[in-house]
Structures are given as structure tokens and as C-alpha cells.
Design an enzyme around this catalytic site. Structure first.
Site, PDB file in Angstrom:
ATOM      1  N   GLY A   1      14.638 -14.270 -46.575  1.00  0.00           N
ATOM      2  CA  GLY A   1      16.271 -13.494 -45.317  1.00  0.00           C
ATOM      3  C   GLY A   1      16.950 -14.636 -45.966  1.00  0.00           C
TER       4      GLY A   1
ATOM      5  N   HIS B   1      11.995 -20.425 -20.472  1.00  0.00           N
ATOM      6  CA  HIS B   1      11.627 -19.307 -19.749  1.00  0.00           C
ATOM      7  C   HIS B   1      11.311 -17.603 -20.484  1.00  0.00           C
ATOM      8  CE1 HIS B   1      13.919 -17.829 -16.604  1.00  0.00           C
ATOM      9  NE2 HIS B   1      14.443 -19.176 -17.069  1.00  0.00           N
TER      10      HIS B   1
END
Length: 223
Positions: A72, A142
Site C-alpha cells: 500500500g 480516547h
């Protein structure tokens, strides 16, 4: 040790081989058999001391080996998805590789076939899908969710609650504001600052990032 084959023999694959050596230096885990690559000129050669054994389709011949697909680039960032579909192997055949210098919190998860390079940080409740590439110095904070086959190039920073949909590519040093969505197979240019959602299969770049053009994505069975 568990036998391991790396699909691809380019830059990302070579970096992954060095990750494997780093893991083994800490705790012998992997028997690195070599690379599989569709370029016949590479067969029988070695890259960084690791042999290139055969073409990609020969992966099935090593039925006791784990596999990781390491292909990739911004020019063709859907190649991993095509190769995994082409191989048709069960999920348990794919190795998950995390550099010992990465920090992965106990509330974060990483899917099969994914590669997490050195000096990356997953802070809290981060979810990384299958066959994801996380290059060095990436910070995921988070509640970030990174979909299958996505690529996060070196130095990417995601604020909290970002969704990166499957197959998206974020270029080196890209910054993404909290709670934004990067659409499936979108391409975000290096050094960009993303302040708005990026639709699927579009190229965005700049500070702040803006639409540049439709993305060129090669889906299907091509290799």
C-alpha cells in the site's frame, strides 16, 4: 516460534520485518520465513537479509504459517484489501504485529493482520480494526475508531472520538480534530489539518484541509 510470512517486499514490508526482529529481541516469537511478492524479478533474492520466496498466491502452500499483508501507498492504498480478498484465508491465519516500543493501553484493541510500528500511542479505548497500518509516531487518543484496511502514515495525530472508516489513508503528519469522520477510502494529504468531516473516496489536503478531487481507488480483484 510461530512461522510468519510477509506479503510484499517493498518499504512497508521491509519495515515490518525489522519490527519482527525487534519483537524477537525482546521475546522470541516469530520464525520469519520470508517475503511473498508478485514481482518475479525479486524471487530468489533477499531484501535486508530476508528472502523473497515466491508469489503472493503461494501463501496457501505454507499452511502452518501466519500471514501479514504489508502493501500500500498513496498511489494504491486499496491493495491490502484486494490481496486479502484474493487469498481468501480465514481470519485466524493473520498475525497482529505490535512493535515493543509502541504503547497500547489496556482498554484499546487491535485487529488481526494489523501492524503497529514503534513510538505509537493508543491512549484509551481506541479500536483499531483488521489489516490496519499504523506507522511510527502516530497518536490515537480516547475513543478513536480506525476501520479495517485503513493506513495512518508516520506522525498522524487523531484527537478524541475520531472515526476513520475502512480503507482510508491519512498522510504523514496529518492532524484530525475531535469527533470528525474520515470517510471510507478517502485520502488526506500529508501535513493536512482536518477540521470537517471528509467524505468517502475524496482527496482532501491543506490547512485547513479542503476538497481537492475525487480519489482514484482500485477496488476489485486487481493486484
Amino acid at each position: 516460534m510461530t512461522p510468519l510470512l510477509i506479503v510484499g517486499a517493498g518499504g512497508f514490508a521491509r519495515e515490518t520485518a525489522q519490527l519482527v526482529h525487534a519483537v524477537n529481541d525482546v521475546s522470541p516469537t516469530w520464525e520469519l520465513l520470508g517475503h511473498l511478492d508478485d514481482d518475479p524479478a525479486k524471487h530468489g533474492t533477499a531484501v535486508d537479509g530476508v528472502p523473497v520466496l515466491a508469489g503472493v498466491d503461494e501463501a496457501a502452500a505454507w499452511d502452518d504459517a501466519m500471514i501479514v499483508v504489508c502493501t500500500g501507498s498513496p498511489r494504491d492504498y486499496a491493495s491490502r484489501a484486494r490481496i486479502v480478498a484474493r487469498l481468501g484465508l480465514p481470519p485466524e491465519r493473520y498475525a497482529t504485529l505490535v512493535h515493543p516500543g509502541a504503547h497500547v493501553s489496556r482498554t484499546s484493541s487491535i485487529g488481526r493482520g494489523s501492524v503497529v510500528m514503534a513510538q505509537t500511542v493508543l491512549t484509551a479505548a481506541v479500536s483499531v480494526g483488521a489489516h490496519v497500518t499504523v506507522m511510527p509516531h502516530v497518536t490515537l487518543t480516547h475513543d478513536d475508531v480506525v476501520g479495517d484496511f485503513a493506513t495512518l502514515a508516520a506522525g498522524v495525530r487523531l484527537a478524541g472520538g475520531v472515526l476513520v472508516e475502512p480503507g482510508a489513508y491519512l498522510g504523514s503528519g496529518a492532524l484530525v480534530r475531535e469527533t470528525r469522520t474520515i470517510g471510507s477510502y478517502a485520502l488526506v494529504g500529508m501535513g493536512s489539518v482536518v477540521t470537517h468531516d471528509v467524505p468517502s473516496e475524496e482527496v482532501w489536503a491543506g490547512v485547513p484541509a479542503r476538497f481537492i478531487r475525487p480519489a482514484t481507488v482500485i477496488h476489485g480483484a486487481q493486484t
